[in-house]
Design an enzyme around this catalytic site. Structure first.
Site, PDB file in Angstrom:
ATOM      1  N   LYS A  67      -0.807   6.719   2.192  1.00 39.85           N
ATOM      2  CA  LYS A  67      -0.949   6.103   3.521  1.00 39.85           C
ATOM      3  C   LYS A  67      -1.339   7.150   4.548  1.00 39.85           C
ATOM      4  O   LYS A  67      -2.232   6.947   5.349  1.00 39.85           O
ATOM      5  CB  LYS A  67       0.347   5.416   3.982  1.00 39.85           C
ATOM      6  N   TRP A 113     -22.298  -0.526   3.065  1.00 37.33           N
ATOM      7  CA  TRP A 113     -21.485   0.647   2.714  1.00 37.33           C
ATOM      8  C   TRP A 113     -22.317   1.369   1.669  1.00 37.33           C
ATOM      9  O   TRP A 113     -22.489   0.878   0.557  1.00 37.33           O
ATOM     10  CB  TRP A 113     -20.163   0.165   2.147  1.00 37.33           C
ATOM     11  N   ARG A 164     -13.751  -4.465   6.038  1.00 37.86           N
ATOM     12  CA  ARG A 164     -14.064  -4.073   4.663  1.00 37.86           C
ATOM     13  C   ARG A 164     -14.643  -2.663   4.579  1.00 37.86           C
ATOM     14  O   ARG A 164     -14.710  -2.089   3.506  1.00 37.86           O
ATOM     15  CB  ARG A 164     -15.071  -5.065   4.067  1.00 37.86           C
ATOM     16  N   ASN A 189     -25.036  -7.365  -1.969  1.00 40.01           N
ATOM     17  CA  ASN A 189     -23.841  -6.560  -2.292  1.00 40.01           C
ATOM     18  C   ASN A 189     -23.890  -6.271  -3.786  1.00 40.01           C
ATOM     19  O   ASN A 189     -24.199  -7.171  -4.576  1.00 40.01           O
ATOM     20  CB  ASN A 189     -22.552  -7.335  -2.024  1.00 40.01           C
ATOM     21  N   GLY A 190     -23.534  -5.057  -4.155  1.00 41.92           N
ATOM     22  CA  GLY A 190     -23.501  -4.728  -5.582  1.00 41.92           C
ATOM     23  C   GLY A 190     -24.389  -3.534  -5.876  1.00 41.92           C
ATOM     24  O   GLY A 190     -24.836  -2.829  -4.966  1.00 41.92           O
ATOM     25  N   LYS A 234     -12.127  -1.822   2.242  1.00 39.52           N
ATOM     26  CA  LYS A 234     -10.946  -2.623   1.927  1.00 39.52           C
ATOM     27  C   LYS A 234     -10.913  -2.995   0.450  1.00 39.52           C
ATOM     28  O   LYS A 234      -9.886  -2.932  -0.187  1.00 39.52           O
ATOM     29  CB  LYS A 234     -10.908  -3.876   2.806  1.00 39.52           C
ATOM     30  N   HIS A 242       8.168  23.324  -9.702  1.00 36.14           N
ATOM     31  CA  HIS A 242       7.255  23.844 -10.727  1.00 36.14           C
ATOM     32  C   HIS A 242       5.866  24.151 -10.161  1.00 36.14           C
ATOM     33  O   HIS A 242       4.901  24.215 -10.901  1.00 36.14           O
ATOM     34  CB  HIS A 242       7.153  22.839 -11.880  1.00 36.14           C
ATOM     35  N   GLU A 268       3.010   6.642  -2.522  1.00 29.15           N
ATOM     36  CA  GLU A 268       2.443   5.666  -1.605  1.00 29.15           C
ATOM     37  C   GLU A 268       2.473   6.178  -0.158  1.00 29.15           C
ATOM     38  O   GLU A 268       1.509   6.011   0.592  1.00 29.15           O
ATOM     39  CB  GLU A 268       3.188   4.329  -1.757  1.00 29.15           C
TER      40      GLU A 268
HETATM   41  C1  AGP Z   1      -4.644   1.145  -0.065  1.00 31.34           C
HETATM   42  O1  AGP Z   1      -4.149   1.530   1.149  1.00 31.34           O
HETATM   43  C2  AGP Z   1      -6.019   1.529  -0.327  1.00 31.34           C
HETATM   44  N1  AGP Z   1      -6.891   1.202   0.707  1.00 31.34           N
HETATM   45  C3  AGP Z   1      -6.536   1.355  -1.738  1.00 31.34           C
HETATM   46  O2  AGP Z   1      -5.933   2.364  -2.478  1.00 31.34           O
HETATM   47  C4  AGP Z   1      -6.329   0.009  -2.471  1.00 31.34           C
HETATM   48  O3  AGP Z   1      -4.984  -0.207  -2.714  1.00 31.34           O
HETATM   49  C5  AGP Z   1      -7.129   0.032  -3.794  1.00 31.34           C
HETATM   50  O4  AGP Z   1      -8.490   0.166  -3.499  1.00 31.34           O
HETATM   51  C6  AGP Z   1      -6.897  -1.179  -4.645  1.00 31.34           C
HETATM   52  O5  AGP Z   1      -7.293  -2.350  -4.005  1.00 31.34           O
HETATM   53  P1  AGP Z   1      -6.900  -3.775  -4.558  1.00 31.34           P
HETATM   54  O6  AGP Z   1      -5.422  -3.885  -4.481  1.00 31.34           O
HETATM   55  O7  AGP Z   1      -7.597  -4.733  -3.635  1.00 31.34           O
HETATM   56  O8  AGP Z   1      -7.391  -3.858  -5.964  1.00 31.34           O
END
Ligand code: AGP
Length: 611
Positions: A488, A75, A27, A101-102, A606, A507, A484
């Site tokens: 990545k 985090w 995470r 958390n939060g 995550k 452009h 995408e």
């Molecule tokens: C994807 O590779 C990312 N780590 C991130 O953009 C992710 O897709 C985004 O945070 C949304 O997450 P979710 O699909 O769990 O809502």
């Protein structure tokens, strides 16, 4: 994002919570800590950095045998990622410790008030305020659970929380609002976690705590109430995941394993959802009567990151197949502007985790405006799944790698089914419906064929491993694939990358192109092939290093590109499910060759459960 675990039972708690924490590493975190009760003493250990650092600081298992513990991966939000700010946090008398958390929004006001009352703070966190507030309420409330409830009534923000009490080593207290908490029911032992991954090896029987519920967890039982202490009947669920999805197996990283799972996960997404005799799809969980679906005049898709890119592809597919206008928007923008949601609009949220704070908030905003909101999620029982009016699971299994891969192709598969379903209700013929269905069924085998190009893609990765920038191009339905691919690459290899519609490149971004710039282009055989071929010639004549994803049998692109990866043809709308695979592999290999922690890239989480 932060991770929480708790254990109470007959076994030595310390190794259990540390092991469970490791299952939450994916995470993302910057420090970790644990609190346990041993010989009537509250012991707290914390470390900055990886869990291995925390483990080094812990007493040997034989020397510390408490049966109750809580633990946390942090985090940072308020305060630097250092040892002092790491959780657990304790009260003034070292009786209580909490993991949280939060985000507490009114922490400053609360902290000032508590300091006036004599509480001593040691960290810069918002969390520490909670433990002192609970301590304050223990002076006036009859029980600790009453104190916890009274304290949390004063808190504004979001929390998933666990409290351990040195003076009562027979129970843990957990409470939530806006941040997930799951209780695992074992045999003479119970578990608490922010994410079911942490405890699934111990039990599959779980309770997803709801917002504004508090649970007292004991070794041989538990009781749930509201914050006003009204009893709540627990809903016990069975987790039915295959445990192998949380193990790496023979793969070096979870991301690689998840890329290779895609033939299966795509099939899982459409299995049981194809209604062959009617040449259409059925998505039972949508809970929208067919006549209502037929009346839909507009669709909004709200998501973040990779899920947003899947949504963009969904727009191309749904508009083409059903002629229903689709708007796709970042959840973080949607939630704060004044969106126009006409009658007969369906709002779809897409989220792998089902916990992304911005997506959840946008969902609530749409619901508050009276819209019907449906969720496309992976994690069963997640907040977005629960709060939506209906929806569908993508059934991709646990996705552990922070870089989302298999969830993306499953989301696009579901959006394709939705396009077929809505299209067949309007103007799509049986013949076309059947063509889509048959092509969907062929995708797993085609993905397998692309995966066999892994070694070739690693060689391409070697050739660009030292670059500092990259441009990704695509047109039509492959434009979001370019976005995408760029996402990545940047998130795991830390190379700056941008995705662009190929024609838009001239452009502006064309100014960046020289012999050091890799340009990755998705140029499969589709109605825009000739157009993109011209665009790529423009790129090539500026000496860019061109890498093309092309259709099998294409011979033209090989004449201008440094590398060509060929992929099987499919229907144009389904092409992204195939064309994204080489881009996922390319990003993976570049990051791996650069020696980075592919599954846990820096600064990323995550699921982003804060704003
Ligand atoms: C994807 O590779 C990312 N780590 C991130 O953009 C992710 O897709 C985004 O945070 C949304 O997450 P979710 O699909 O769990 O809502």
């Amino acid at each position: 994002m932060c991770g929480i675990v708790g254990y109470i039972g007959k076994r030595n708690a310390l190794p259990i919570v540390v092991e469970a924490l490791k299952r939450l590493e994916y995470r993302g975190y910057d420090s970790s800590g644990v609190a346990l009760i041993h010989d009537s003493e509250l012991l707290v250990y914390k470390r900055q950095g990886k869990i291995i650092e925390l483990e080094r600081s812990l007493p040997e298992p034989g020397k510390c045998s408490g049966n109750i513990a809580i633990a946390h991966t942090r985090w940072a939000t308020h305060g630097e990622p250092n040892e002092i700010n790491a959780h657990p946090h304790s009260d003034c008398h070292h009786r209580l410790a909490i993991v949280h958390n939060g985000i507490i929004e009114n922490y400053k006001v609360l902290k000032d008030r508590l300091m006036e009352l004599g509480h001593k703070f040691v960290s810069d966190t918002d969390t520490e305020v909670i433990v002192h507030l609970i301590e304050q309420f223990t002076l006036s409330e009859p029980t600790l659970e009453d104190a916890v409830c009274e304290a949390m009534k004063r808190v504004e923000g979001t929390y998933g929380l666990v409290v351990i009490d040195r003076d009562d080593p027979n129970r843990l207290i957990t409470i939530r609002k806006g941040s997930p908490i799951v209780i695992g029911i074992g045999d003479d032992e119970n578990f608490i976690a922010s994410d079911v991954h942490a405890i699934i090896i111990h039990t599959r029987k779980v309770i997803y705590l709801q917002d504004n519920e508090m649970c007292v967890v004991e070794r041989d039982g538990f009781g749930i109430t509201t914050l006003d202490r009204v009893r709540v009947k627990p809903q016990i669920s069975e987790v039915d995941w295959d445990i192998s999805t949380i193990e790496k197996g023979e793969f070096k990283h979870f991301m690689l394993k998840e890329i290779f799972e895609q033939p299966t996960t795509i099939e899982n997404a459409f299995r049981g959802r194809i209604y062959e005799s009617m040449a259409t799809a059925r998505l039972g969980g949508l809970s929208v009567p067919l006549h209502e679906l037929r009346r839909t005049k507009k669709i909004h898709i709200i998501a973040c990151g990779t899920s947003y890119h899947a949504g963009l592809i969904g727009k191309y597919i749904i508009e083409d197949l059903s002629r229903i206008p689709v708007e796709v928007e970042y959840a973080s923008e949607y939630r704060y502007r004044n969106p126009i949601i006409p009658d007969d609009t369906i709002v779809f949220t897409i989220s792998q985790s089902g916990e992304t704070a911005d997506t959840l908030a946008a969902l609530r905003e749409a619901k508050a405006r009276g819209a019907k909101v449906l969720g496309i999620t992976n994690v069963v029982g997640s907040s977005i799944a629960r709060e939506s009016d209906g929806g569908t699971y993508i059934h991709a299994g646990s996705e552990i790698g922070v870089a989302s891969t298999k969830a993306f192709t499953s989301q696009v598969t579901i959006l394709s089914l939705l396009g077929i379903l809505l299209g067949r209700m309007r103007n799509m013929s049986t013949v076309v419906g059947m063509e889509y269905i048959q092509e969907l069924q062929r995708l797993p085998e085609k993905v397998n064929r692309i995966l066999q190009k892994n070694a070739q893609i690693r060689l391409i990765a070697e050739s660009i491993v030292h670059c500092t920038n990259a441009l990704y191009l695509g047109r039509g339905v492959n434009y979001p694939v370019a976005l995408e691919g760029a996402l990545k690459l940047k998130e795991i290899s830390y190379i700056h990358a941008e995705g662009y519609p190929a024609a838009e490149m001239k452009h502006g971004p064309i100014a960046l192109i020289d012999e050091n710039m890799p340009v990755v282009a998705v140029a499969t055989r589709d109605p825009l092939y000739d157009k993109i071929y011209s665009n790529l010639n423009e790129v090539r004549s500026r000496k860019a290093r061109l890498i093309c994803i092309a259709s099998e049998g294409d011979e033209l692109l090989a004449q201008i590109a440094e590398h060509v990866v060929t992929i099987p043809d499919t229907l144009n709308n389904l092409q992204p499910i195939l064309s994204v695979i080489p881009l996922q592999l390319l990003a993976y290999h570049v990051a791996d060759l650069r020696g980075f922690d592919v599954d846990q890239p820096r600064n990323l989480a995550k699921s982003v459960t804060v704003e």
